[in-house]
Design an enzyme around this catalytic site. Structure first.
Site, mmCIF file in Angstrom:
data_model
loop_
_atom_site.group_PDB
_atom_site.id
_atom_site.type_symbol
_atom_site.label_atom_id
_atom_site.label_comp_id
_atom_site.label_asym_id
_atom_site.label_seq_id
_atom_site.Cartn_x
_atom_site.Cartn_y
_atom_site.Cartn_z
ATOM 1 N N LYS A 184 -2.294 64.385 -38.724
ATOM 2 C CA LYS A 184 -1.426 63.581 -38.823
ATOM 3 C C LYS A 184 -1.671 62.892 -39.837
ATOM 4 C CE LYS A 184 1.654 60.424 -37.635
ATOM 5 N NZ LYS A 184 3.193 60.374 -37.594
ATOM 6 N N THR B 129 -1.506 56.639 -33.696
ATOM 7 C CA THR B 129 -1.960 56.911 -35.583
ATOM 8 C C THR B 129 -3.304 56.670 -35.537
ATOM 9 O OG1 THR B 129 -0.166 57.790 -36.278
ATOM 10 C CG2 THR B 129 -1.752 57.470 -37.843
ATOM 11 N N LYS C 72 -0.652 52.156 -43.157
ATOM 12 C CA LYS C 72 -2.103 51.730 -42.922
ATOM 13 C C LYS C 72 -2.322 53.513 -42.901
ATOM 14 C CE LYS C 72 -1.988 53.451 -38.321
ATOM 15 N NZ LYS C 72 -1.753 53.211 -36.743
HETATM 16 P P1 NAD Z 1 5.089 48.974 -32.884
HETATM 17 O O1 NAD Z 1 4.238 47.648 -34.072
HETATM 18 O O2 NAD Z 1 6.228 48.853 -32.200
HETATM 19 O O3 NAD Z 1 4.568 48.907 -31.360
HETATM 20 C C1 NAD Z 1 2.711 48.580 -30.938
HETATM 21 C C2 NAD Z 1 3.486 47.743 -29.538
HETATM 22 O O4 NAD Z 1 1.771 47.550 -29.138
HETATM 23 C C3 NAD Z 1 3.612 46.837 -29.832
HETATM 24 O O5 NAD Z 1 4.908 46.413 -28.246
HETATM 25 C C4 NAD Z 1 2.287 45.416 -29.790
HETATM 26 O O6 NAD Z 1 2.520 44.594 -28.759
HETATM 27 C C5 NAD Z 1 1.452 46.756 -28.732
HETATM 28 N N1 NAD Z 1 0.081 45.759 -28.819
HETATM 29 C C6 NAD Z 1 -0.650 46.241 -29.569
HETATM 30 N N2 NAD Z 1 -1.462 45.794 -29.354
HETATM 31 C C7 NAD Z 1 -1.689 45.647 -27.619
HETATM 32 C C8 NAD Z 1 -2.478 45.314 -26.502
HETATM 33 N N3 NAD Z 1 -3.528 45.388 -27.037
HETATM 34 N N4 NAD Z 1 -2.182 45.934 -24.983
HETATM 35 C C9 NAD Z 1 -0.651 45.771 -24.815
HETATM 36 N N5 NAD Z 1 0.121 46.385 -26.321
HETATM 37 C C10 NAD Z 1 -0.217 45.973 -27.800
HETATM 38 O O7 NAD Z 1 4.185 49.511 -33.603
HETATM 39 P P2 NAD Z 1 5.284 51.577 -33.091
HETATM 40 O O8 NAD Z 1 5.552 51.749 -34.653
HETATM 41 O O9 NAD Z 1 5.995 51.604 -31.931
HETATM 42 O O10 NAD Z 1 3.969 52.374 -33.952
HETATM 43 C C11 NAD Z 1 3.067 52.795 -31.954
HETATM 44 C C12 NAD Z 1 2.013 53.963 -33.712
HETATM 45 O O11 NAD Z 1 2.906 55.375 -33.348
HETATM 46 C C13 NAD Z 1 1.537 53.306 -34.269
HETATM 47 O O12 NAD Z 1 -0.270 54.154 -34.064
HETATM 48 C C14 NAD Z 1 2.413 54.079 -35.788
HETATM 49 O O13 NAD Z 1 0.917 54.225 -36.841
HETATM 50 C C15 NAD Z 1 2.602 55.105 -34.747
HETATM 51 N N6 NAD Z 1 4.124 55.956 -35.568
HETATM 52 C C16 NAD Z 1 4.509 55.257 -35.875
HETATM 53 C C17 NAD Z 1 6.108 55.674 -35.950
HETATM 54 C C18 NAD Z 1 7.598 55.281 -36.175
HETATM 55 O O14 NAD Z 1 8.147 55.827 -36.468
HETATM 56 N N7 NAD Z 1 7.731 54.026 -35.413
HETATM 57 C C19 NAD Z 1 5.869 57.112 -36.514
HETATM 58 C C20 NAD Z 1 4.807 58.325 -35.845
HETATM 59 C C21 NAD Z 1 3.919 57.252 -35.585
#
Ligand code: NAD
Length: 293
Positions: free
Chosen positions: A167, A92, A242
């Protein structure tokens, strides 16, 4: 079956990558935190984003925010991707970054979709996410078989950036609803009512919504949720903060009146300031309970 480079296997990405591998796709993952990769059955683990994407027909990213997405695409995906590879960013992020990256990808001969999701970690694990997709119809058609594996629904919302736009509207509605459900249960508590009775009535009445029936912030009511697990995310307050920030920027830019969205943004900003950024967003009920009327 497609060869897929999957970058970002956090709370959401892990389940999505696992489901793609289970469906028979050749999935190579990379995350800055490599410990996470060891827990995903059936995937290959790369030493860098460049390694994960080189040779892949599809690149999927699931990263925290726009800055990380732009850095990963500009730094490693664009220079190392195979000719004609399709890029699908499921993170997102802001509409503007999504549009600019899609233009940069097109200039290098790649179609790029913004395909943020709804449905949370449970949806990612069960393969029941909803995808909101921006980009070309042709790119959407190419992505469809993968979106079908990771989700239950995919809607092509329009050109690049349209998925992100839908979204942030969805998540602003979600945040307001979560706070409304929290306030309902706290008021019921103060009135000495049985929370289960409120759930039984409201889950089948006019206040019915996802924050109530699927993700209730009140422990021991409704299905097992983060509330039954000490508000462990789930969907972290930092991420909701965010998303609301992105929605408020878009509201300001477009002149939309979003007073309740602003109130929700302020409530999640306060949660982050209190050091609760890593708490699930449903943990907002604690602040509602602590507030004086
Ligand atoms: P998270 O922080 O658990 O996962 C993100 C991952 O990206 C982490 O494991 C981190 O180490 C990795 N990362 C960061 N920078 C990186 C890089 N440069 N290279 C490689 N890996 C890297 O977050 P999440 O909860 O999985 O959410 C991910 C996305 O999905 C976000 O944008 C969030 O807004 C969206 N989202 C999350 C949910 C939810 O319920 N968690 C629901 C809908 C949307």
């Amino acid at each position: 079956m497609a060869s897929i480079g999957f970058i970002g296997i956090g709370n959401m990405g892990a389940g999505m990558a696992r489901n793609l591998a289970k469906a028979g796709h050749a999935v190579t993952v990379f995350d800055l935190d490599m410990e996470k990769a060891k827990t995903i059955e059936g995937v290959s683990v790369a030493a860098s984003t460049a390694d994960a994407v080189s040779g892949a027909q599809m690149v999927i990213t699931m990263l925290p925010a726009g800055k990380a997405v732009a850095a990963v695409y500009r730094g490693e995906v664009f220079p190392n991707a195979a000719d004609g590879a399709l890029f699908i960013d499921c993170s997102t992020i802001d509409v503007e970054t999504a549009r600019v990256l899609a233009e940069e990808a097109a200039a290098k001969g790649h179609a790029m979709l913004d395909a943020p999701v709804s449905g949370g970690v449970a949806g990612a694990e069960a393969g029941t996410l909803a995808f909101m997709v921006g980009g070309s119809a042709e790119g959407f058609a190419r992505a469809a078989p993968l979106l079908d594996v990771m989700g239950a629904k995919a809607v092509h919302c329009g050109d690049a950036g349209a998925g992100q736009g839908v979204k942030i509207c969805n998540n602003m509605m979600l945040a307001i609803q979560m706070i409304s459900v929290a306030e309902g249960f706290v008021l019921a508590e103060k009135l000495g009512l049985d929370p289960q009775k409120l759930f039984d009535v409201s889950s089948a009445a006019s206040a019915q919504c996802w924050s109530l029936t699927t993700y209730c912030p009140m422990p021991e009511v409704g299905p097992q949720t983060s509330a039954d697990n000490g508000y462990k995310p789930g969907f972290a307050a930092a991420l909701m903060h965010k998303d609301l920030g992105l929605a408020m920027e878009a509201a300001q830019a477009s002149g939309a009146g979003t007073a309740f969205g602003q109130a929700a943004f302020d409530a999640y900003a306060a949660m982050v300031e209190r050091g609760e950024a890593d708490m699930d967003f449903s943990g907002i009920i604690k602040a509602v309970r602590a507030a004086k009327g």
